[in-house]
Design a protein around this motif. Structure first.
Motif, mmCIF file in Angstrom:
data_model
loop_
_atom_site.group_PDB
_atom_site.id
_atom_site.type_symbol
_atom_site.label_atom_id
_atom_site.label_comp_id
_atom_site.label_asym_id
_atom_site.label_seq_id
_atom_site.Cartn_x
_atom_site.Cartn_y
_atom_site.Cartn_z
ATOM 1 N N GLU A 129 -4.800 -5.571 -2.141
ATOM 2 C CA GLU A 129 -5.495 -6.661 -1.444
ATOM 3 C C GLU A 129 -5.930 -7.759 -2.421
ATOM 4 O O GLU A 129 -6.048 -8.923 -2.050
ATOM 5 N N ARG A 142 -6.423 3.861 6.229
ATOM 6 C CA ARG A 142 -5.282 2.992 6.524
ATOM 7 C C ARG A 142 -5.601 2.042 7.684
ATOM 8 O O ARG A 142 -6.258 2.428 8.651
ATOM 9 N N GLY A 143 -5.164 0.817 7.531
ATOM 10 C CA GLY A 143 -5.437 -0.188 8.556
ATOM 11 C C GLY A 143 -6.839 -0.766 8.460
ATOM 12 O O GLY A 143 -7.273 -1.532 9.327
ATOM 13 N N THR A 194 0.839 -1.210 0.000
ATOM 14 C CA THR A 194 0.000 0.000 0.000
ATOM 15 C C THR A 194 0.873 1.258 0.000
ATOM 16 O O THR A 194 0.624 2.200 -0.763
HETATM 17 N N1 ASP Z 1 -3.368 -2.348 3.135
HETATM 18 C C1 ASP Z 1 -4.039 -1.313 3.864
HETATM 19 C C2 ASP Z 1 -3.049 -0.448 4.608
HETATM 20 O O1 ASP Z 1 -1.843 -0.679 4.505
HETATM 21 C C3 ASP Z 1 -5.104 -1.846 4.787
HETATM 22 C C4 ASP Z 1 -4.604 -2.726 5.899
HETATM 23 O O2 ASP Z 1 -3.484 -3.245 5.826
HETATM 24 O O3 ASP Z 1 -5.352 -2.923 6.855
HETATM 25 O O4 ASP Z 1 -3.440 0.482 5.254
#
Ligand code: ASP
Ligand code: ADP
Ligand code: MG
Length: 403
Positions: free
Chosen positions: A75, A151-152, A48
């Protein structure tokens, strides 16, 4: 008894081919133990971040719709590779994008909120004996565009799906063995907390403990989804995030979190009269910016300073909104400061133990650390300070509160 579990694997957990095979192996074992499993995956490793960097290289604008389209591809890579690895182990698996999994969001690109989940395709796949593997962090908006959840956000996908499918619990697999008393990368002596309440975890997530995305904890609390945060490297039991156990004495301070992702905006010499704060924060909210801490100084000769913190990524938009209003209300100037950090103490026992604040302040004073802003909730105390003293503050407080 057959359980339905949702397992979420973060970026490091699916970081390379070996990791993906190890995850496939664990999913196969979970199935053999008699459970049904739904898997949610993040993008591999730093994919990402790499995609965001690439976007910056081709454009100074980053149209949010296109950024979302780009980022959701990360993803997709992990979900399809994991299904291939599962096929090798003889486990029938089928991948779904967020949109195919029925995740409907609002239209707020790059930080969309889940409005509704229509999990029929997932239910059918489970009933037909497949392991659905869902791309985390994404959905389809009410106007049929692809969105990301911030994010996340794969944590949020996992917990929201757990709620929609009435899963027995949700396992969050990551690169640490659970929720620790402080970020183990900063405090080497931090230790794993076996069990933590939704309320405490909410405060931790909101104040920078990035092990769980804030929105995912909100879902878990609202829908009573027990979470098990654990390592995909050792597979040992981790931390259970559940309802508070009223039988148990609550620790005064459970954990310390820190956040260096925010900036401070100050509107100087605001005429001190009714309605000005409302104007400033309405403008900031209309720009889609989440304000965190707010401090208003005592008024001197009819003027006051108002400071607030915002995500550092939103500095330019916050300045634009605040400047517009500053002109209208005839405030003197608007300044920003991106060198701040925040350190917070979280603990349910604070409610009934006075003196925690005093001890926090004196510990910071002994370290020669200046406190710039303070905010509290019933179970949290946060202090804003210079960014370069944050780690020292966390280590000193961890020691002082004997965590
Ligand atoms: N790939 C996304 C990020 O790095 C979502 C996640 O990892 O939860 O924010
Ligand atoms: P994932 O990619 O699996 O979602 P994240 O990087 O988002 O993983 O979250 C895990 C990281 O959270 C850990 O590597 C750790 O550095 C950090 N972290 C911050 N605070 C805490 C805490 N209190 N307990 C455990 N980990 C924490
Ligand atoms: Mg994460």
């Amino acid at each position: 008894m057959v359980s339905l579990l949702v397992q979420k694997y973060g970026g490091t957990s699916v970081g390379d081919a070996d990791r993906i095979r190890a995850v496939a192996d664990h999913v196969a074992r979970t199935r053999r133990a008699g459970n049904s499993v739904v898997v949610v995956v993040s993008a591999m490793g730093k994919t990402t971040d790499d995609l965001i960097r690439l976007a910056h290289e081709v454009s100074g604008k980053l149209p949010p719709r296109e950024l979302d389209m780009l980022l959701t591809s990360g993803e997709r890579i992990s979900m399809s590779l994991l299904c291939m690895a599962l096929a090798d182990l003889g486990v029938p698996a089928v991948s779904f994008t967020g949109s195919q999994a029925g995740i409907i969001t609002d239209t707020d690109h790059t930080k969309a909120k889940i409005l509704e989940i229509k999990p029929e395709r997932l239910r059918k796949a489970i009933a037909d004996g497949y392991v659905p593997v869902v791309a985390g962090f994404q959905g389809m908006s009410t106007d049929r565009n692809i969105t990301t959840l911030g994010r996340g956000g794969s944590d949020t996908t996992a917990v929201a799906l757990s709620a929609a499918l009435s899963a027995d619990f949700c396992e969050i697999y990551t690169d640490v063995s659970g929720v620790f008393t402080a970020d183990p990368r900063v405090v080497t002596k931090a230790h794993k907390i076996p069990r933590i309440s939704f309320e405490e975890m909410l405060e931790l997530a909101a104040s920078g403990g990035r092990v769980l995305a804030l929105r995912s904890v909100e879902f878990a609390r609202n829908y009573m989804v027990p979470l098990h945060v654990r390592s995909s490297f050792t597979w040992e039991p981790g931390t259970w995030v559940t309802e508070e156990d009223p039988q148990m004495e609550q620790p005064v301070v459970s954990a310390i979190s820190h956040d260096t992702s925010e900036a401070k905006i100050t509107v100087r010499e605001v005429p001190d009269k009714p309605g000005v704060a409302a104007k400033i924060f309405l403008a900031v909210a209309d720009a889609g910016i989440n304000v965190d801490m707010i401090v208003q100084n005592t008024s001197v000769e009819g003027f006051t300073d108002i400071s607030f913190t915002v995500p550092r990524l939103d500095i330019a938009a916050s300045l634009a909104a605040a400047n517009r209003i500053a002109q209208e209300i005839e405030a003197k100037q608007v300044i920003s400061d991106d060198q701040i950090g925040r350190v917070s103490l979280v603990g349910a026992g604070m409610k009934s133990h006075p003196g925690v604040t005093a001890k926090m302040f004196s510990t910071l004073a002994n370290e020669g650390i200046n406190i710039e802003m303070i905010s509290t909730s019933a179970i949290r105390i946060s202090c804003v300070m210079r960014q370069d003293v944050v780690e020292r503050a966390v280590i000193a407080l961890h020691e002082a509160f004997e965590l």
